[in-house]
Design an enzyme around this catalytic site. Structure first.
Site, PDB file in Angstrom:
ATOM      1  N   GLY A   1      -2.688   4.320  -3.322  1.00 53.82           N
ATOM      2  CA  GLY A   1      -3.228   3.256  -3.738  1.00 53.82           C
ATOM      3  C   GLY A   1      -2.882   1.835  -3.198  1.00 53.82           C
ATOM      4  O   GLY A   1      -1.894   2.138  -2.116  1.00 53.82           O
ATOM      5  N   VAL A   2      -3.786   0.712  -3.110  1.00 58.85           N
ATOM      6  CA  VAL A   2      -3.334  -0.336  -2.580  1.00 58.85           C
ATOM      7  C   VAL A   2      -2.915  -1.465  -3.695  1.00 58.85           C
ATOM      8  O   VAL A   2      -3.893  -1.377  -4.648  1.00 58.85           O
ATOM      9  CB  VAL A   2      -4.458  -0.562  -1.977  1.00 58.85           C
ATOM     10  CG1 VAL A   2      -4.240  -2.316  -0.979  1.00 58.85           C
ATOM     11  CG2 VAL A   2      -4.895   0.234  -0.673  1.00 58.85           C
ATOM     12  N   VAL A   3      -1.916  -2.077  -3.689  1.00 60.23           N
ATOM     13  CA  VAL A   3      -1.707  -3.209  -4.718  1.00 60.23           C
ATOM     14  C   VAL A   3      -2.052  -4.445  -4.445  1.00 60.23           C
ATOM     15  O   VAL A   3      -1.753  -5.014  -2.881  1.00 60.23           O
ATOM     16  CB  VAL A   3      -0.079  -3.015  -4.881  1.00 60.23           C
ATOM     17  CG1 VAL A   3       0.176  -3.836  -6.178  1.00 60.23           C
ATOM     18  CG2 VAL A   3       0.344  -1.570  -5.087  1.00 60.23           C
TER      19      VAL A   3
ATOM     20  N   ASP B   1      10.436   9.741  -7.193  1.00 55.92           N
ATOM     21  CA  ASP B   1      10.150   8.930  -6.082  1.00 55.92           C
ATOM     22  C   ASP B   1      10.864   7.772  -6.114  1.00 55.92           C
ATOM     23  O   ASP B   1      10.558   6.573  -6.021  1.00 55.92           O
ATOM     24  CB  ASP B   1       8.681   8.676  -5.971  1.00 55.92           C
ATOM     25  CG  ASP B   1       8.339   7.977  -4.690  1.00 55.92           C
ATOM     26  OD1 ASP B   1       9.115   8.131  -3.736  1.00 55.92           O
ATOM     27  OD2 ASP B   1       6.945   7.473  -4.615  1.00 55.92           O
TER      28      ASP B   1
ATOM     29  N   LYS C   1      -3.671  -2.198  -9.108  1.00 57.25           N
ATOM     30  CA  LYS C   1      -3.619  -1.235  -8.089  1.00 57.25           C
ATOM     31  C   LYS C   1      -4.921  -0.678  -7.974  1.00 57.25           C
ATOM     32  O   LYS C   1      -5.470   0.044  -9.132  1.00 57.25           O
ATOM     33  CB  LYS C   1      -2.459  -0.294  -8.628  1.00 57.25           C
ATOM     34  CG  LYS C   1      -2.161   0.865  -7.618  1.00 57.25           C
ATOM     35  CD  LYS C   1      -1.027   1.497  -7.931  1.00 57.25           C
ATOM     36  CE  LYS C   1      -0.833   2.631  -6.746  1.00 57.25           C
ATOM     37  NZ  LYS C   1       0.521   3.557  -7.429  1.00 57.25           N
TER      38      LYS C   1
ATOM     39  N   GLU D   1       0.909  -1.060  -0.080  1.00 55.65           N
ATOM     40  CA  GLU D   1      -0.200   0.134  -0.250  1.00 55.65           C
ATOM     41  C   GLU D   1       0.918   1.096  -0.099  1.00 55.65           C
ATOM     42  O   GLU D   1       2.030   1.309   0.759  1.00 55.65           O
ATOM     43  CB  GLU D   1      -0.815   0.056   1.348  1.00 55.65           C
ATOM     44  CG  GLU D   1      -1.889   1.018   1.095  1.00 55.65           C
ATOM     45  CD  GLU D   1      -3.014   1.094   2.682  1.00 55.65           C
ATOM     46  OE1 GLU D   1      -3.481   2.078   2.725  1.00 55.65           O
ATOM     47  OE2 GLU D   1      -2.654   0.028   3.231  1.00 55.65           O
ATOM     48  N   GLY D   2       0.465   2.457  -0.863  1.00 58.51           N
ATOM     49  CA  GLY D   2       1.176   3.483  -0.753  1.00 58.51           C
ATOM     50  C   GLY D   2       0.383   4.660  -0.469  1.00 58.51           C
ATOM     51  O   GLY D   2      -0.991   4.372   0.085  1.00 58.51           O
TER      52      GLY D   2
END
Length: 579
Positions: free
Chosen positions: A232-234, A392, A271, A228-229
């Site tokens: 978003g969630v992967v 990033d 994602k 998770e970022g």
């Protein structure tokens, strides 16, 4: 005509081989090479004098009274024969001129040369190459497409500049050359225009044919959560088979076994863009745009992007109206996952196909680190060449494929400084643990980007003045330090390192001397400290005009990479695997 009195060409070829192909020269299927009075190294004659005598005898048979030619050429050596034979009547008498012109015309006709051009050459006192012969030798006739294109371009250019003086022509050519250099300089105005107006529409048309732009929620099944970022969630996922099989809801342990489920042949990475987070929607849109862009410009540098879809109803993780991005499954572990334990030896077999023999553990670990860095900086070089800055770079955004390739992911914070895409001057999207001291990819006083065409035209100036690509290079240096120094692989260790580095003025050599805990620098100190020297040239403050930090292209030329032990091991592993 006089040439009709000569022996057939085939007869001359057989009779005078040393003349047509002198001294062992390889015969040519379409060309006859005549050598006038040449001699070999041992003094052998090439038969030129004999050929001339035979030509004269053939011509004298047509006019027996013509006996002057023999006398006129008496005492003349073969080397001087061509210049001694006058091509027009002279004071020696009309008979000499007529016979000589007949012989010359016969030879010219035999060679396929216009007699008038030969006469003009003689009048000029220079040995000119006939146009027909030159075209035959160089194959620059009208049927050659290259010759036609070049000739047409030169003709048009000559017509356009016909009214200009030589000085004006040179000024025009200089302007055109400077314009070409400007348009092809980083970040590539010309290549960007081709991408925007040619490649992007072609990609859209191809994806539409393949169905990539019409993905649906029902095409996929969601598996276990990978990470998770901020936006978003992967998840791991798979493509639903087209055979009409019913896919049941997956929960609990069923999710974790998705990758081992034989019913799903095509695995993917999904994602989910967060819906209630400020800026998540825009970030998702940018990530989709950049994945398409990088897939065209540098496909080896990023994961294979399949497209996106919007959920049409609420079901499990699917929320109606939520956007999902889809990638082909190439690996579900990032560099951060590998660095969490057993690194770098846990990547050795994946990178090189086997455990390296004949090397110490330290040397093998150093080769793994070098191979990862080489792939990372190569990918950065490719995207920087197109005007894209990732912004990033960190281990969790570097996926390691099942073939040992390191690829960039998560382009939500990326910016295309060729057209100003996803660039706001006073907003910084960064991870403080990997962000350089300047914080912004461009100076804060940089104005809002103008409309895209104008921004693209001005982008080479902006790029040269500010070197925005160096933002990513600092982050790459931090990744190198983490891979090489075990204590920096934890979050607390990395934060302590950054605090000490700020106190040392972002000077790694000062940090090394003043660090509270003596760091383990064995990997960086190998090969006379080449790895340490590269780190000091990446982790530093950016000086004026971009100085003080290496670009990706310059980093790949650093001595650290010139000792290509990691490359040799990777190549050898491919050979062993192919066997």
């Amino acid at each position: 005509m006089a040439a009709s009195l000569l022996p057939p060409a085939a007869t001359l070829v057989n009779k005078y081989p040393t003349l047509l192909h002198p001294f062992g020269a390889k015969p040519h299927a379409q060309r006859l090479i005549f050598r006038c009075g040449a001699t070999s190294s041992d003094g052998a004659d090439d038969g030129w004098a004999s050929l001339v005598d035979e030509l004269k005898r053939s011509l004298q048979q047509a006019d027996p009274s013509d006996t002057v030619t023999s006398n006129a050429s008496a005492g003349v050596t073969p080397n001087d024969l061509v210049t001694a034979l006058p091509l027009e009547p002279s004071a020696t008498g009309p008979a000499v001129g007529d016979a000589t012109n007949a012989a010359a015309g016969a030879v010219n006709e035999f060679l396929g040369v216009d007699a008038s051009s030969a006469a003009a050459s003689s009048d000029a006192g220079a040995a000119a190459i006939p146009d027909g012969l030159l075209s035959a030798l160089l194959h620059l006739d009208a049927s050659n497409p290259v010759a036609r294109a070049a000739g047409g371009a030169l003709s048009r250019l000559d017509a356009l500049t016909s009214g200009l003086s030589d000085a004006q022509r040179w000024a025009l050519f200089g302007f055109l050359a400077a314009t070409w250099l400007y348009l092809t300089a980083r970040p590539g105005v010309l290549s960007g225009a081709v991408d925007t107006y040619v490649l992007a529409p072609l990609q859209l048309a191809l994806d539409s044919v393949l169905g990539r732009r019409s993905l649906k929620m029902s095409d996929f099944v969601v598996g276990e959560r990978i990470g998770e970022g901020s936006f978003g969630v992967v998840y791991a996922g798979a493509v639903v088979p087209k055979n009409g099989a019913v896919v049941e809801e997956r929960s609990g342990r069923a999710r974790t076994s998705l990758q081992n489920d034989d019913r799903y042949k095509e695995k993917v990475i999904l994602k989910k863009i967060k819906m209630m987070t400020v800026g998540a929607k825009e970030c998702g849109d940018y990530e989709e745009w950049f994945n398409y862009r990088v897939a065209r410009a540098a496909p080896e540098s990023c994961a294979d992007f399949l497209g996106s879809f919007v959920a049409d109803k609420n079901k499990a993780e699917f929320v109606k109206g939520g956007k999902w991005l889809v990638w082909k499954f190439e690996g579900d572990r990032t560099l951060a996952n590998y660095m969490s334990g057993g690194f770098p030896s846990n990547l050795e077999r994946l990178m090189f196909g086997r455990v390296l023999q004949g090397l110490s553990t330290l040397e093998r670990d150093a080769l793994v680190v070098k191979q990862v860095m080489r792939q990372l900086i190569t990918s950065l070089k490719r995207i920087h060449a197109t005007g894209i800055v990732h912004r990033d770079i960190k281990p969790s955004n570097l996926v390691v494929t099942r073939r040992g390739q390191v690829k960039l992911i998560d382009f939500g914070a990326a910016t295309d400084l060729r057209i100003g895409k996803n660039y706001v001057p006073d907003r910084a999207l960064l991870d403080p643990d990997y962000c350089p001291p300047e914080l912004y990819v461009l100076p804060e006083e940089t104005p809002e980007p103008p409309p895209e065409p104008i921004a693209a035209i001005l982008s080479p100036i902006l790029w040269q003045l500010n070197s925005p690509d160096l933002f990513d290079m600092y982050s790459a240096g931090i990744v190198l330090m983490q891979m090489a120094i075990p204590t920096l692989r934890t979050q607390s260790g990395l934060k302590n390192f950054n605090a000490e580095l700020r106190s040392a003025g972002y000077d790694l050599n000062r940090w090394r001397q003043s660090a509270r805990r003596r760091p383990d620098l064995q990997i960086l100190d190998l090969d006379s400290g080449r790895g340490w020297d590269l780190a000091t040239k990446l982790i530093s403050e950016r000086g004026a005009n971009g100085g003080g930090r290496l670009s990706a292209a310059a980093a790949l030329r650093h001595p650290y990479f010139l000792l290509g032990g990691d490359q040799a091991a990777a190549v050898l592993s491919k050979f062993s695997l192919s066997k």
